[in-house]
Design an enzyme around this catalytic site. Structure first.
Site, PDB file in Angstrom:
ATOM      1  N   ASP A  38     -10.101   5.786  -2.130  1.00  0.00           N
ATOM      2  CA  ASP A  38      -8.904   6.331  -2.781  1.00  0.00           C
ATOM      3  C   ASP A  38      -9.344   7.005  -4.079  1.00  0.00           C
ATOM      4  OD1 ASP A  38      -9.452   4.265  -4.537  1.00  0.00           O
ATOM      5  OD2 ASP A  38      -7.388   3.543  -4.639  1.00  0.00           O
ATOM      6  N   TYR A  72      -7.414   5.954   4.419  1.00  0.00           N
ATOM      7  CA  TYR A  72      -7.483   4.982   3.326  1.00  0.00           C
ATOM      8  C   TYR A  72      -6.633   3.745   3.644  1.00  0.00           C
ATOM      9  CZ  TYR A  72      -5.897   2.362  -0.566  1.00  0.00           C
ATOM     10  OH  TYR A  72      -5.556   1.299  -1.333  1.00  0.00           O
ATOM     11  N   GLU A 102       0.825  -1.211   0.000  1.00  0.00           N
ATOM     12  CA  GLU A 102       0.000   0.000   0.000  1.00  0.00           C
ATOM     13  C   GLU A 102       0.858   1.261   0.000  1.00  0.00           C
ATOM     14  OE1 GLU A 102      -3.102   0.561  -0.462  1.00  0.00           O
ATOM     15  OE2 GLU A 102      -3.722  -1.521  -0.540  1.00  0.00           O
TER      16      GLU A 102
END
Ligand code: SF4
Length: 347
Positions: A134, A116, A33
């Protein structure tokens, strides 16, 4: 089928096989991520493999040296991510005994993890019912529901989070989140969305009203700062004068060359007359200079020029140091410096 079920059905048949999708290891998901923030999958993938191989656990990551992290990160940009990752890994090692947290409320407390990322890690690793929002999700929701509230306004952010929460499949949050993001990346793309083959086009407001190119709406708030970097290249071909950058500016703790920053583009001959040049000696002579290279960062445009000086300064300033040219490969260099030095020394 409702909106979420349609997206999940599409995702099941069309998803890309990405390495971080085959795991529930929160550390590996976190790694992917952070690496993929502001980065395309194809660009981030080699970095993900590099990091996952070198540091297979958060304990291994936490034991790394910052220079090593920045060196591996080289070329990916937004270097503060790499530095923050190291701090986060060290904190997880100390406070959580090397076990990466999986709950949203624990994750959100960690450095570099926002709403997020906390929602992504918690849902993918432990199936916690937290909706991710996102850029892809903003786009899909804005178009499907026909919302023209700006996605980067406080009101818009709240509104989109609420809709994302409302459409989340609480029984399958990980699958839902993966599906909506993949759908945005592959089908409901920023330009030329594939509405013709879209499984939800019948109820899509943007499609029905011909508004896909207007949505989502974003307020233009970013002011670009222009900076002029004049780098001094001082080398006898074997040794080179380098500088370690300070914190508090771009490329913190990375390595560049002695720098004179000027408020505007300055001719090399004029530059030699500036009082700041005195640190290189009283009578500085120029061997050669490069063209000006433009390097674009999110909030800054850099105009970078390299000046090859004939002489070596008598006294080293601040963080300057000499190193062998062959050692440059081991230093974390910002992209424009790396490209120029690689070209100059032909390595
Ligand atoms: S119809 Fe087009 S704009 Fe609407 S959700 Fe599908 S791809 Fe996106």
């Amino acid at each position: 089928m409702d909106f979420s079920a349609e997206l999940i059905a599409w995702y099941t048949h069309n998803k890309r096989d990405l390495p971080w999708r085959n795991t529930t290891d929160a550390y590996i998901i976190w790694l992917s991520e952070i690496i993929l923030q502001q980065t395309r999958v194809e660009q981030g993938m080699p970095y993900f493999y590099r990091f996952a191989e070198k540091y297979p656990t958060v304990t291994a990551f936490a034991a790394a040296h910052e220079d090593e992290i920045l060196r591996l990160w080289q070329g990916l940009g937004y270097y503060s991510r790499g530095r923050n990752m190291l701090k986060t890994a060290q904190l997880v090692q100390e406070q959580y005994k090397g076990i990466f947290p999986v709950s949203y409320n624990e994750l959100i407390k960690l450095k570099g993890i926002g709403e997020y990322t906390a929602a992504a890690i918690s849902s993918f690793s432990s199936n916690e019912a937290k909706a991710v929002v996102d850029g892809n999700v903003y786009r899909v929701l804005a178009r499907y529901f026909g919302i023209d509230e700006a996605i980067n306004s406080p009101k818009g952010k709240k509104m989109f989070q609420k809709i994302a929460d409302d459409v989340l499949d609480n029984a399958r949050p990980a699958l839902h989140n993966q599906a909506i993001m993949e759908f945005g990346a592959m089908l409901c793309k920023p330009k030329n969305p594939a509405c013709g083959i879209c499984p939800v086009h019948i109820n899509c407001v943007a499609f029905k009203t011909n508004a896909t190119s207007y949505l989502p709406v974003k307020l233009k708030t970013i002011k670009i700062r222009k900076r002029h970097f004049n780098y001094m290249l001082i080398s006898d071909g074997k040794k080179i004068l380098m500088n370690k950058r300070n914190e508090g500016d771009i490329w913190a703790n990375m390595y560049d060359l002695p720098l004179i920053e000027t408020p505007e583009l300055t001719d090399p001959i004029e530059l030699l007359q500036l009082p700041q040049m005195k640190v290189f000696g009283n009578d500085v002579a120029l061997k050669d200079n490069s063209a000006v290279i433009k390097h674009v960062l999110t909030h800054q445009h850099l105009y970078v020029r390299f000046l090859m000086l004939k002489d070596f300064p008598e006294k080293l300033q601040g963080n300057w140091f000499y190193t062998d040219v062959e050692n440059l490969k081991d230093l974390a260099l910002p992209k424009p410096i790396f490209i120029f030095i690689k070209y100059f020394f032909n390595f």
